[in-house]
Design an enzyme around this catalytic site. Sequence first.
Site, PDB file in Angstrom:
ATOM      1  N   CYS A  80      14.189  -0.805 -12.658  1.00  0.00           N
ATOM      2  CA  CYS A  80      14.037  -0.142 -12.749  1.00  0.00           C
ATOM      3  C   CYS A  80      11.678   0.220 -12.797  1.00  0.00           C
ATOM      4  O   CYS A  80      11.567   1.125 -12.245  1.00  0.00           O
ATOM      5  CB  CYS A  80      13.174   0.635 -14.565  1.00  0.00           C
ATOM      6  SG  CYS A  80      15.072  -0.047 -15.191  1.00  0.00           S
ATOM      7  N   HIS A 328      14.511   9.845 -17.220  1.00  0.00           N
ATOM      8  CA  HIS A 328      14.215   8.414 -16.376  1.00  0.00           C
ATOM      9  C   HIS A 328      15.458   7.992 -15.043  1.00  0.00           C
ATOM     10  O   HIS A 328      16.727   7.237 -15.742  1.00  0.00           O
ATOM     11  CB  HIS A 328      14.035   7.318 -17.358  1.00  0.00           C
ATOM     12  CG  HIS A 328      14.378   5.987 -16.673  1.00  0.00           C
ATOM     13  ND1 HIS A 328      13.729   5.123 -15.830  1.00  0.00           N
ATOM     14  CD2 HIS A 328      14.751   4.914 -17.002  1.00  0.00           C
ATOM     15  CE1 HIS A 328      13.344   4.027 -14.773  1.00  0.00           C
ATOM     16  NE2 HIS A 328      14.544   3.400 -16.094  1.00  0.00           N
TER      17      HIS A 328
END
Lengths: 379, 140
Positions: A80, A328
């Site tokens: 991420c 996301h």
Amino acid sequence: MSQDVYITGIEMLKFGRYPDRGPPQLGAEAALGALDEAGIAIADIQAMYAGSVFQSMIGQRILQQIGQTGIQVVNITNACATGAACVREGWIAIRSGEYDTVLCVGVEQTTGMGLLGGAKTGPIPTDGLLGSATMPSVFGEAGIEYAAKTGATIEDFAQVAVKNHHHSTMNPKAYLQKETPLDVVLNAEVIAWPVTKLMCSVNVDGAAACVLMSERKVKELGLMGQAIRIRGTALASDPWQERDPTMPDVNTVTRLAADKAYAMSGVEPGDIDLCELHDCFAPIELPHYENLRLCEDGAGVELLRSGATELGGRIPVNVSGGLLSKGHPIAATGIANLYELSLHLRGKAGDRQVAGAKIGMAHVVGLGTCSAVHILEKA
Amino acid sequence: MSDTANPPKAAFPFIKIDAGGRASLTAVRCKACGSWYAETHRLACARCGKREFETAEPTLTGKLHAASIVERGFPGTPTPFISAVVDLDDGPVLKGMLRGVACKPGEIPHGRRVKVVFDDALGRKDAEGNSYVSHFFEPA
Ligand SMILES: [Zn+2]
């Protein structure tokens, strides 16, 4: 002349579902947006740092859409923190003196991927036998660890979701733009207690891109009026912790990155006007208040309950809606955070504008584990 | 027809099954700093970088550090179940399934005493039909 590095163009696509387009097309659109804002063409870009967790050679595939100029392309995968790592590498490339103008792009398509986090492979499936490797469980357990230390409750975790979902109603580029009152968050489907569905970030498609320039180039092109200075940039890997590798520790690595970024920037925690932090699951926002030094150790719950992290509070956190509500798209997230900060620093964030914002902090954590922190300031 | 009832195998490297079929835990410990690893071989210590290890048998008791109640898991894993991170009293940190308690938040307080037990790995078999023994946690 100062060796500062600036963002002169930055763009993010509205996060959502793009079933008719692939990652190269999404990355290309974000890249063109960033180039246009900087007022330059692909021919002006000297190097590219491109990130995608689920795609290979994404940088070249984006250039195949917008101009194959033969430049150096480096493709980065860092969970991420992929997008943030692209910006960090671009910054290093400019600071090295090798380049003046660099393009960074992060893109991901995650629609329909379901639960992320792999159960290890072996002769038999290990999910369950080794507990759960799903992300909601991993972060639910991190939340329970924090609760045992601080007295945080499931209502506190839910309140983080209420806050960030509320913020997203003011962000036209957020995926969800829907109020979720406390009882709705608490009564949503339990994925892995204490995490309900509305405490989980959303799998979406998205892309974000930015153009970085040396100070010399910014002045040459007369772009200082729109430039955002990168005051601090840091990337850290996880130092050994007693529960490695069984229980990932996103706290120590965040502290390491944050402290490096603070030291580089000369900025104090009290100088931060807004923060976009890695709320991949609602419980983890609370320890990150402490990890990022937005409050004293142990005071994260109090900071939330005081309302300080809401828009209008002392230190608004995730006014974009955060990962929980904006969405996301993994590799795009790091650059999308910088996009959000840039809007506020330029006074162009619309209804969710943090009044008078001068300095912003962006944070991501990639499980495995790494963390990146950037501190930006309007030039 | 051959007899396919082979003795069960250990599901993980940190489980050892002796000739009599009894299971125990096995792990390695850094000779320099004492850090435990739920593995059988290691090149170097992640904490201190030193390269000498000893094999040791962890205790079968410990306490619950953190847990979640999994309602939605990967396909093939029956839910709900409790996913638990356990600090062994003397040994590595293990993650596994806590059973023998209700899937309720009140049952999984931080610090709850648990023990390690061994049992069939939820009926899972490999491609050759072998069955496996896994670790589970139960209240102590
Ligand atoms: Zn050691």
